[in-house]
Design a protein around this motif. Structure first.
Motif, short mmCIF file in Angstrom:
data_model
loop_
_atom_site.label_atom_id
_atom_site.label_comp_id
_atom_site.label_asym_id
_atom_site.label_seq_id
_atom_site.Cartn_x
_atom_site.Cartn_y
_atom_site.Cartn_z
N UNK A 1 134.06 17.42 60.32
CA UNK A 1 135.42 17.10 59.91
C UNK A 1 136.13 16.14 60.87
N UNK A 2 135.91 16.28 62.16
CA UNK A 2 136.61 15.39 63.09
C UNK A 2 135.65 14.42 63.78
N UNK A 3 134.47 14.24 63.23
CA UNK A 3 133.51 13.30 63.81
C UNK A 3 133.69 11.92 63.19
N UNK A 4 133.19 10.91 63.90
CA UNK A 4 133.39 9.55 63.45
C UNK A 4 132.13 8.72 63.69
N UNK A 5 131.87 7.79 62.79
CA UNK A 5 130.75 6.86 63.01
C UNK A 5 131.22 5.53 63.57
N UNK A 6 132.52 5.42 63.87
CA UNK A 6 133.03 4.21 64.48
C UNK A 6 132.24 3.98 65.76
#
Ligand code: SAM
Ligand code: FE2
Ligand code: FE2
Lengths: 296, 287
Positions: B262-267
């Motif tokens: 939910x709070x992870x990012x692939x940026x």
């Protein structure tokens, strides 16, 4: 079969009007040589409004210095003419339009939450993209869906029908409005914007926020278009459709990109996560506007 | 058995911490940063006890040089992984799957005359996530489920977690987000506070061992329509994240979706995907 609500709007005599101070402030904004004294005097013609503007300038949303600003004059010096004009416009418009409703199923509460959320998100994006809209983006966000409040107030049943259909069919509200009402919230809003003599960038946002490629002010209209979608993704919509979207495929996104704004550098995930507290900020903003007790 | 003479284990020195940390990283991709030394120490204490060792260096040598250390490696993975999970975790993501991603995927397949639907719960832990996916797919397909060939692959590095997934028995706490009607329909209470997942749901899920640091094996996982890899990348360093995510991209069918935590990012990790906004949730789409 279509009811031409647009024609009927023209015959309504008691459409909401803009408070006279707001009209004056907006016309000051158009003139190139407005002075600090002029602006401050104009706002002071409406003392409760002046109090609210000062209070807003000292709120978490705008406050810049550890010491509170104690006069409108100083607030203008600190924050600039444009910003104060925009704060004043926002507050006086919010205070003059119907905010609560006895109708249980009215969209009004959602409407204001959505509008303020769009304004706040536009502000965040404006800063991240270095667009320097100086508060115009906030007013734009606040007003983009203004036509909805007119539809809701004067053609309540038709509007609610459009609303229900939009949710049931997963189709966007303005397409359904066209079918049910023969017009859209953009057209109605634009009519009001003309009538109120709103500055051109605002009428542009109101008319084109769902098709920014047609806008004469493409930068700010695209910005509001994106902020509008993000507000919905944060479940701050004023009802109707809640479809998924890919920002990088949207016209608005590509317009900003073509015009040299660093949209691809935005950390959209992070921005989206940071907006988790948005609901609280919206409530806070609305209560700051509503509450008329003066600052300490 | 712990013998009376065994002294309490010695503290983990910085030197042996680095050796163990690097060993774990090389074998599993799980990375313990410098500030995680005491966490690693606590987790390995039980392994030391199991071998009746009182020094971390001895344990390190056992892992590194004992020819029979294969079994110990699996036990090591059990102790260094965090298996925290629950059914219907992050409900807005599950809702996006149920209301938008699955209907879109199924409609596309129908148009193309396909009837195979493949989902992957990558980092499935004790099975809560793959069974949640199976329930949601069942709810969406309703009566038409027999005409579909549904498979939900569930992979993890922790054999202990996989054993729980196989047993498919859960307590109230891990079911806390499950809507009551779903609970009644797909679970059987067995008296002592545990609930067993129904056979129909279990038959859709295939749990199995897979180490995501093992690029050659990950490469074989092809043809998925939807991947859930939630709360797994957080244990990896950026290099492995990049490599593994680009493999996940290859593992997806065109038009497929990847959900991460939910709070992870692939940026900064991948720009291959398109970021999709759903109400209250994000996902990544392969074009
Ligand atoms: C916190 S759980 C997440 C469970 C579930 N996906 C969720 O979000 O609720 C992380 C899981 O990733 C697994 N894991 C960690 N490193 C792994 C690796 N290298 N290969 C496969 N699984 C791994 C762990 O064993 C653990 O079960
Ligand atoms: Fe709109
Ligand atoms: Fe809107």
């Amino acid at each position: 079969m279509r009811k031409d609500i647009f024609e009927r709007i023209r015959t309504i005599e008691d459409l909401p009007t803009l408070p006279s101070v707001a009209t004056e402030v907006l016309s000051l904004a158009q003139s190139p040589e407005v002075s600090i004294r002029q602006l401050s005097e104009t706002i002071h013609q409406d003392p409760p409004l002046a109090t609210k503007v000062l209070k807003m300038a000292n709120s978490v949303f705008y406050r810049r210095s550890p010491q509170p600003v104690d006069t409108l004059h100083n607030a203008i010096i600190l924050m600039g003419l444009t910003q104060i004009i925009n704060i004043t416009t926002s507050i006086s418009i919010m205070s003059s339009l119907p905010r609560d409703s006895s109708e249980e199923e009215s969209i009004r509460k959602h409407y204001w939450n959505h509008s303020v959320a769009t304004g706040l998100i536009a502000r965040i994006l404006d800063r991240k993209l270095g667009m320097r809209s100086k508060g115009r983006e906030f007013v734009g966000g606040l007003l983009h869906d203004i036509g909805k409040i007119i539809l809701d107030a004067y053609f309540h049943e038709d509007f609610m029908e459009a609303h229900t259909l939009s949710i049931a069919q997963h189709r966007s509200i303005h397409q359904i409005e066209k079918e049910v009402c023969g017009t859209t919230h953009m057209d109605i809003g634009f009519y009001l914007a003309q009538k109120w003599n709103l500055p051109p960038y605002l009428s542009d946002i109101i008319l084109w926020h769902h098709t920014p490629s047609k806008a004469s002010f493409p930068d700010i209209t695209s910005l509001i278009s994106i902020a509008n979608q993000l507000a919905k993704a944060k479940e701050l919509s004023c009802g109707g459709d809640s479809m998924s979207f890919i920002l990088s495929d949207e016209d608005s996104w590509n317009i900003l990109k073509e015009r040299g704004y660093p949209v691809d550098d935005l950390d959209l995930e992070r921005i989206t996560f940071e907006m988790d507290a948005l609901g609280d900020e919206v409530t806070h903003y609305i209560s700051t506007v509503s509450d008329s007790t003066p600052t300490e | 058995m712990i013998e009376a003479r065994s002294a309490p284990p010695q503290m983990m020195t910085d030197e042996i911490f680095k050796l163990l940390r690097d060993f774990i990283y090389e074998t599993s991709g799980i990375f313990f940063a410098d500030d995680k030394k005491s966490q690693l120490e606590n987790r390995l204490l039980l392994r030391l006890k199991a071998h009746n060792l009182n020094e971390f260096d001895k344990y390190y040598y056992l892992l590194k040089y004992d020819p029979d250390s294969g079994g110990e490696l699996r036990a090591l993975f059990d102790s260094v992984t965090t298996n925290e999970t629950s059914f219907f975790r992050n409900p807005t993501q599950i809702q996006a799957l149920q209301e938008q991603v699955l209907p879109e995927t199924l409609a596309k397949k129908q148009m193309a005359g396909e009837s195979r639907l493949r989902l992957w719960s990558a980092g499935c832990s004790t099975g809560d996530e793959p069974y949640t996916l199976a329930i949601v797919v069942t709810e969406v397909l309703k009566e038409s489920i027999p005409s579909w060939e549904v498979k939900i692959v569930a992979s993890d590095i922790s054999e202990k977690a996989l054993r729980s997934a196989g047993a498919a028995q859960y307590n109230e706490y891990t079911l806390r987000l499950v809507p009551q009607t779903i609970k009644e329909q797909y679970f059987t209470p067995n008296g002592d506070g545990l609930y067993t997942v129904s056979d129909d749901i279990r038959s859709l899920v295939e749990p199995g061992y897979l180490n995501f640091a093992d690029a050659r094996r990950v490469e074989l996982m092809r043809g998925f329509d939807i991947i859930f890899c939630r709360n797994v990348l957080i244990y990896f360093d950026d290099d492995l994240r990049r490599r593994f995510v680009s493999q996940l991209y290859d593992n997806l069918n065109p038009g497929g979706y990847l959900f991460i935590g939910h709070a992870e990012s692939l940026h900064n990790i991948s720009s291959a995907f398109k970021l999709v906004h759903f109400p209250g949730a994000l996902a990544y789409k392969k074009d």
